[in-house]
Design an enzyme around this catalytic site. Structure first.
Site, PDB file in Angstrom:
ATOM      1  N   LYS A   1     135.266  23.262  15.193  1.00 15.28           N
ATOM      2  CA  LYS A   1     134.876  21.918  14.727  1.00 15.28           C
ATOM      3  C   LYS A   1     135.153  21.812  13.237  1.00 15.28           C
ATOM      4  O   LYS A   1     134.617  22.582  12.436  1.00 15.28           O
ATOM      5  CB  LYS A   1     133.378  21.717  14.968  1.00 15.28           C
ATOM      6  CG  LYS A   1     133.079  20.793  16.129  1.00 15.28           C
ATOM      7  CD  LYS A   1     131.595  20.646  16.320  1.00 15.28           C
ATOM      8  CE  LYS A   1     131.076  19.305  15.863  1.00 15.28           C
ATOM      9  NZ  LYS A   1     129.597  19.293  15.858  1.00 15.28           N
TER      10      LYS A   1
HETATM   11  O1  G3P Z   1     127.319  16.067  16.631  1.00 14.98           O
HETATM   12  C1  G3P Z   1     127.047  15.271  15.497  1.00 14.98           C
HETATM   13  C2  G3P Z   1     125.612  15.052  15.344  1.00 14.98           C
HETATM   14  O2  G3P Z   1     124.904  16.257  15.317  1.00 14.98           O
HETATM   15  C3  G3P Z   1     125.236  14.171  14.203  1.00 14.98           C
HETATM   16  O3  G3P Z   1     124.143  13.544  14.676  1.00 14.98           O
HETATM   17  O4  G3P Z   1     121.945  12.612  14.706  1.00 14.98           O
HETATM   18  O5  G3P Z   1     122.714  13.862  12.685  1.00 14.98           O
HETATM   19  O6  G3P Z   1     123.653  11.607  13.219  1.00 14.98           O
HETATM   20  P1  G3P Z   1     123.043  12.859  13.743  1.00 14.98           P
END
Ligand code: G3P
Length: 229
Positions: free
Chosen positions: A101
């Site tokens: 990633k």
């Molecule tokens: O996979 C991406 C994710 O972990 C980001 O999510 O909830 O931090 O916006 P968030």
């Protein structure tokens, strides 16, 4: 010799679900009960577990076997990202299910190409626009991960970005797949699935919420009650 263009044709007939968590109990439960296809991690997620990467990755591998494992790199320069990806691959003995990633910074775009040249698969992450996704795909990414909820939270529309990316890849016949990420509610996942998003990754809470409905529970209680007569 061009070791590159090792095309991994990921065949996805129907949207797949991944768990955006490094919590072993959550992963165990999700994989035990539901048709899950993999796990994604990033430094935020790993920091919640208070365990080192070298402890947590083998535990995840044990739970998910040969399902997809997307591990984020944290290096800044493209060459360092490549070395980091190789280190994880070798240390954890990762195979074909390993996705590197890489956030789509300037160095990140270059790293996508380097990592692909080295024969590994790539998920380009922290995507906020259709153009970032297109460029990542041209650089060789196998997946791109647009951040739906973070877009919604800045008065943009995650769903529109996902739809645009899906349409773009389709119209240019690119092999790259869209892995919707950053979800905070059931509706966001529902909507991306309606525009042909190939994959989603979400937290335990959100995945748990999309699979149930209070009317289902009520129906089952009534079935059980009448089943006793
Ligand atoms: O996979 C991406 C994710 O972990 C980001 O999510 O909830 O931090 O916006 P968030």
């Amino acid at each position: 010799g061009d070791g590159r263009k090792k095309e991994f044709d990921i065949k996805i007939k129907c949207m797949i679900y991944l768990a955006d968590t490094a919590n072993i109990d959550e992963i165990k439960e999700l994989f035990n009960y539901f048709p899950m296809e993999g796990v994604t991690t990033n430094p935020n997620i790993l920091s919640h577990e208070q365990k080192s990467l070298s402890t947590v990755i083998p535990l995840i591998q044990e739970c998910i076997k040969d399902k997809m494992l997307h591990i984020q790199t944290i290096s800044h320069l493209a060459e360092d990202i490549l070395q980091e990806a190789k280190r994880y691959r070798d240390y954890f003995n990762l195979g074909d299910n390993y996705y590197v990633k890489i956030p789509v910074t300037k160095e990140g775009y270059k790293a996508i190409r380097l990592v692909k040249d080295a024969g590994m698969k790539v998920t380009a992450t922290a995507i906020f626009t259709q153009q970032q996704a297109l460029i990542a795909a041209k650089a060789g990414a196998d997946f791109v991960a647009p951040y739906v909820n973070r877009l919604d939270n800045i008065s943009s529309h995650g769903i529109d970005v996902v739809r645009d990316i899906v349409e773009t890849f389709k119209s240019y016949q690119l092999n790259c797949k869209v892995l919707g990420a950053s979800f905070k509610n059931v509706d966001q996942i529902y909507r991306v699935s309606m525009v042909g998003c190939h994959a989603v990754t979400a937290s335990y809470e959100v995945l748990d919420a999309i699979m149930k409905h209070p009317m289902t529970d009520k129906g089952v209680i009534d079935f059980e009650k009448d089943g006793k007569h």
